[in-house]
Design an enzyme around this catalytic site. Structure first.
Site, short mmCIF file in Angstrom:
data_model
loop_
_atom_site.label_atom_id
_atom_site.label_comp_id
_atom_site.label_asym_id
_atom_site.label_seq_id
_atom_site.Cartn_x
_atom_site.Cartn_y
_atom_site.Cartn_z
N ASP A 34 0.87 -1.17 0.00
CA ASP A 34 0.00 0.00 0.00
C ASP A 34 0.90 1.23 0.00
O ASP A 34 1.44 1.60 1.04
CB ASP A 34 -0.90 -0.02 1.24
CG ASP A 34 -1.82 1.19 1.30
OD1 ASP A 34 -2.27 1.65 0.23
OD2 ASP A 34 -2.07 1.68 2.41
N GLU A 72 -1.43 -1.56 -4.58
CA GLU A 72 -2.67 -0.81 -4.74
C GLU A 72 -2.42 0.41 -5.61
O GLU A 72 -1.44 1.13 -5.42
CB GLU A 72 -3.21 -0.38 -3.38
CG GLU A 72 -4.56 0.32 -3.49
CD GLU A 72 -5.20 0.58 -2.15
OE1 GLU A 72 -5.73 -0.37 -1.57
OE2 GLU A 72 -5.14 1.73 -1.70
N ASP A 108 -1.95 0.93 7.66
CA ASP A 108 -1.25 0.76 6.37
C ASP A 108 -0.95 -0.72 6.12
O ASP A 108 -1.07 -1.21 5.00
CB ASP A 108 0.05 1.57 6.37
CG ASP A 108 -0.21 3.06 6.50
OD1 ASP A 108 -0.95 3.61 5.68
OD2 ASP A 108 0.33 3.66 7.45
#
Length: 167
Positions: free
Chosen positions: A7, A67, A139
């Protein structure tokens, strides 16, 4: 098969690693790589690079999933996030890993069942899908969701390939 989900973020890049065997998915590790927000941008990117390289070296995943980022209202923030994302894509690619990319809504839909799920819903589902997991940060939870999305996507692709071969 070991998968790392990533991420991207300039301040905090979450990472989460799962092992996949058939339809069984097991949590391996998670965390976040942090950069010093007082350091120059180039140095912060090096910090992300070095931190992610260390994670890959320690855990030896064979595939990576990242992502995709959305556009912020602030163009400067968007640009900086894009630079961090470039590092996040580059590190596993340099290590020879195939790198898949998934939009945030795709990740949420894969994990929660709804593309506009709240972060709390994603975290709850990550805990349900990976029992006993106590992720280190939001996260890291997001990164585990990316890894789960990739694992599910791979299983679907493999099943489709088996069906096509059987015809």
């Amino acid at each position: 098969m070991r998968i790392i989900g990533l991420d991207p973020g300039l301040r905090h890049t979450g990472w989460g690693i799962v092992d996949v065997a058939g339809n069984r998915i097991v949590h391996v590790a998670d965390g976040a790589v942090h950069s010093d927000d007082k350091a120059p941008l180039a140095e912060r990117l090096v910090q992300l690079h070095d931190g992610l390289t260390a994670v890959l070296s320690e855990h030896r995943p064979v595939e990576a999933a990242v992502e995709e980022t959305f556009v912020n209202k602030n163009p400067t923030s968007t640009l900086k996030l894009g630079l961090a994302r470039g590092v996040v894509l580059l590190v596993p690619a340099l290590a020879g890993l195939p790198v898949a990319e998934y939009g945030a809504n795709h990740v949420k839909k894969s994990v929660v069942g709804a593309g506009h799920a709240a972060k709390e819903q994603v975290q709850m589902m990550v805990r349900m899908l990976l029992p006993g997991t106590s992720f280190s940060s939001a996260d890291a939870a997001d990164a585990l969701a990316v890894a789960l999305c990739h694992a599910h996507h791979r299983q679907t692709q493999a099943g489709m390939a088996r069906l096509a071969a059987a015809r």
